[in-house]
Design a protein around this motif. Structure first.
Motif, short mmCIF file in Angstrom:
data_model
loop_
_atom_site.label_atom_id
_atom_site.label_comp_id
_atom_site.label_asym_id
_atom_site.label_seq_id
_atom_site.Cartn_x
_atom_site.Cartn_y
_atom_site.Cartn_z
N UNK A 41 0.83 -1.21 0.00
CA UNK A 41 0.00 0.00 0.00
C UNK A 41 0.87 1.26 0.00
N UNK A 42 1.94 1.23 0.78
CA UNK A 42 2.87 2.36 0.84
C UNK A 42 3.43 2.67 -0.55
N UNK A 43 3.77 1.60 -1.29
CA UNK A 43 4.36 1.78 -2.63
C UNK A 43 3.36 2.42 -3.58
N UNK A 44 2.08 2.04 -3.47
CA UNK A 44 1.07 2.64 -4.33
C UNK A 44 0.91 4.12 -4.01
N UNK A 45 0.89 4.48 -2.74
CA UNK A 45 0.77 5.89 -2.37
C UNK A 45 2.01 6.68 -2.80
N UNK A 46 3.18 6.05 -2.72
CA UNK A 46 4.40 6.70 -3.21
C UNK A 46 4.27 6.98 -4.70
N UNK A 47 3.75 6.01 -5.45
CA UNK A 47 3.56 6.18 -6.89
C UNK A 47 2.54 7.28 -7.18
N UNK A 48 1.50 7.37 -6.36
CA UNK A 48 0.53 8.46 -6.52
C UNK A 48 1.18 9.82 -6.31
N UNK A 49 2.11 9.89 -5.35
CA UNK A 49 2.85 11.13 -5.14
C UNK A 49 3.72 11.49 -6.34
N UNK A 50 4.33 10.48 -6.95
CA UNK A 50 5.13 10.71 -8.15
C UNK A 50 4.25 11.27 -9.27
N UNK A 51 3.11 10.60 -9.51
CA UNK A 51 2.22 11.03 -10.59
C UNK A 51 1.66 12.43 -10.35
N UNK A 52 1.48 12.79 -9.07
CA UNK A 52 0.89 14.08 -8.73
C UNK A 52 1.72 15.24 -9.25
N UNK A 53 3.05 15.15 -9.16
CA UNK A 53 3.92 16.26 -9.56
C UNK A 53 4.77 15.96 -10.80
N UNK A 54 4.70 14.75 -11.31
CA UNK A 54 5.49 14.41 -12.49
C UNK A 54 5.11 15.29 -13.67
N UNK A 55 3.81 15.51 -13.83
CA UNK A 55 3.34 16.30 -14.97
C UNK A 55 3.95 17.70 -14.97
N UNK A 56 3.91 18.37 -13.79
CA UNK A 56 4.45 19.72 -13.73
C UNK A 56 5.95 19.74 -14.00
N UNK A 57 6.65 18.76 -13.49
CA UNK A 57 8.09 18.71 -13.73
C UNK A 57 8.41 18.45 -15.19
#
Length: 447
Positions: A41-57
């Motif tokens: 579950x932690x890994x999925x939430x980490x991936x959600x955090x990546x996707x959240x700001x990946x677009x802007x970067x």
């Protein structure tokens, strides 16, 4: 024995929410009160955090490509990055305000899914634009870019509101820390990719002296953002499926109660004023932290190495030195986001201290003025001072304070207020980014 009993009763105040989130079909997802920590579950939430700001970067990383698309219009060439920042933060803030008010029947998983799908569409269109319609005028492409930036900001608002509210229902600070860590990772990887792309190909410049980026590199940037969102969407669907058996068991046990309990399907709307009273120090700290943080992109784009550009290694030339400085800031930010995972380094129980620390970060702004702004010379003639003392520590303080604030708010609200509090805290974060983005124009003018 009575003292032990009181301690145990006090501990249950921070158990995970029951039925706090909804599945895509609109039904509440209950979480076991004794739900154990799961690395999956932690890994999925980490991936959600990546996707959240990946677009802007990806937008930041593709700056040289946009410079090439606007090189025929000097006005757009000078101002497109400021326009990106303003449109993005205003769109993000507006969506966050609206979503925060729509609490009662909110399906946070649906918001997360919608944000990921929207990102996939937006960045697929951007990738296609690097191959087709290359003959359109700069003004037409600028209108298209502002439209996709605005769409991406709406997706970011949906994701931020949905993810922070959804994760609060699990009642585990570790998962929130995973989201914050993922956001830090999203800042580091694009910088590395940009530096590698600059150093691996011969340097090219436009007639105005702006570094160019090929359509192939931009296509890869945008397509990567679509791939990241697609993988995250699949992982999130898997996360929901992991908890669906518990949902069915809970529904069968409470079938009689659920028929007469409308609160299982309509979430109580929590007034923002009540949340502000309970979370004043943490909300203020996260707002100030990210407002001050928005100053760093302006200075980072203008500060050059103190070495002679004609004899310095290519890493210390502006085309690679600027992304290298961004990289060190993001590495510090990532370290700061990970640090609260160590129990001895958490400050979630000290909101006033976090507020004071957020104010103290203003000291970094005059420190930037001591560096080599626009190649005019530095008061402290040292790249080590700029990269390690200013950039690295500024990023570290951002990640550390921000993570503590976003992890700690669940300790200060009631169980039935956690999801609303998650949306409220993410609103304060975006509000800080918006205010900071407008203040950054003054910083740019004064430098």
């Amino acid at each position: 024995m009575e003292r032990i009993r009181r301690l145990l009763q006090r501990k249950t105040l921070y158990e995970p929410l029951e039925g706090g989130s909804e599945s895509p079909d609109g039904e509440p997802i209950p979480h076991s009160k004794q739900q154990p920590f799961s690395w999956l579950d932690y890994s999925v939430f980490l991936l959600l955090g990546v996707a959240m700001l990946w677009a802007w970067n990806m937008f930041l990383a593709a700056g040289p490509y946009f410079q090439r698309r606007f090189e025929s219009d000097d006005r757009l060439l000078r101002n497109f990055q400021s326009a990106e920042l303003s449109v993005s933060t205003v769109g993000n803030l507006g969506s966050m305000i609206l979503l925060t008010k729509l609490q009662a029947r909110a399906s946070y998983p649906k918001r997360i899914v919608a944000s990921l799908v929207l990102n996939i569409v937006v960045f697929t269109l951007l990738a296609v634009s690097t191959r087709l319609f290359l003959g359109v005028t700069a003004s037409v492409y600028f209108a298209f870019l502002m439209l996709v930036v605005f769409s991406a900001s709406l997706a970011t608002g949906l994701c931020q509101n949905g993810v922070f509210a959804f994760v609060s229902g699990f009642g585990r600070e570790e998962y929130t820390q995973g989201i914050m860590t993922g956001q830090g990772v999203a800042g580091v990887l694009p910088c590395i990719a940009q530096i590698v792309s600059v150093l691996s190909v011969p340097e090219k410049k436009s007639e105005q002296g702006a570094p160019l980026e090929s359509s192939t590199s931009a296509f890869a940037y945008f397509l990567t953002a679509s791939v990241v969102s697609t993988v995250t969407l699949a992982a999130f669907a898997f996360l929901l499926s992991r908890h669906s058996p518990r949902q069915r068991i809970k529904r069968s046990l409470d079938s009689e109660d659920s028929e007469n309990d409308p609160e299982r399907f309509v979430r109580k709307s929590v007034p923002l004023v009540r949340l502000l009273k309970k979370l004043f120090w943490l909300a203020g700290a996260v707002f100030l932290t990210f407002a001050v943080t928005m100053m760093f992109p302006v200075f980072t784009q203008q500060i050059q190495s103190v070495r002679d550009p004609h004899s310095a290694p290519r890493l210390f030339q502006p085309a690679s030195f600027i992304p290298f400085a961004f990289l060190l800031w993001n590495i510090g930010d990532l370290i700061g986001r990970v640090s609260p995972a160590i129990p001895g380094l958490t400050l979630t129980s000290k909101p006033r201290l976090l507020f004071i620390l957020s104010i103290s970060r203003v000291i970094f702004i005059p420190m930037y003025l001591l560096c080599n702004l626009r190649g005019k010379g530095a008061t402290i003639s040292s790249d080590v001072f700029y990269l390690l003392v200013v950039q690295l520590l500024f990023g570290l303080s951002n990640g550390y304070i921000g993570s503590n604030c976003m992890m700690g708010f669940v300790e200060w609200v009631d169980e039935d207020e956690r999801e609303a509090a998650g949306g409220f805290m993410s609103l304060c974060l975006v509000a800080g980014l918006t205010v900071g983005s407008f203040l950054s124009f003054f910083a740019a003018g004064s430098s």
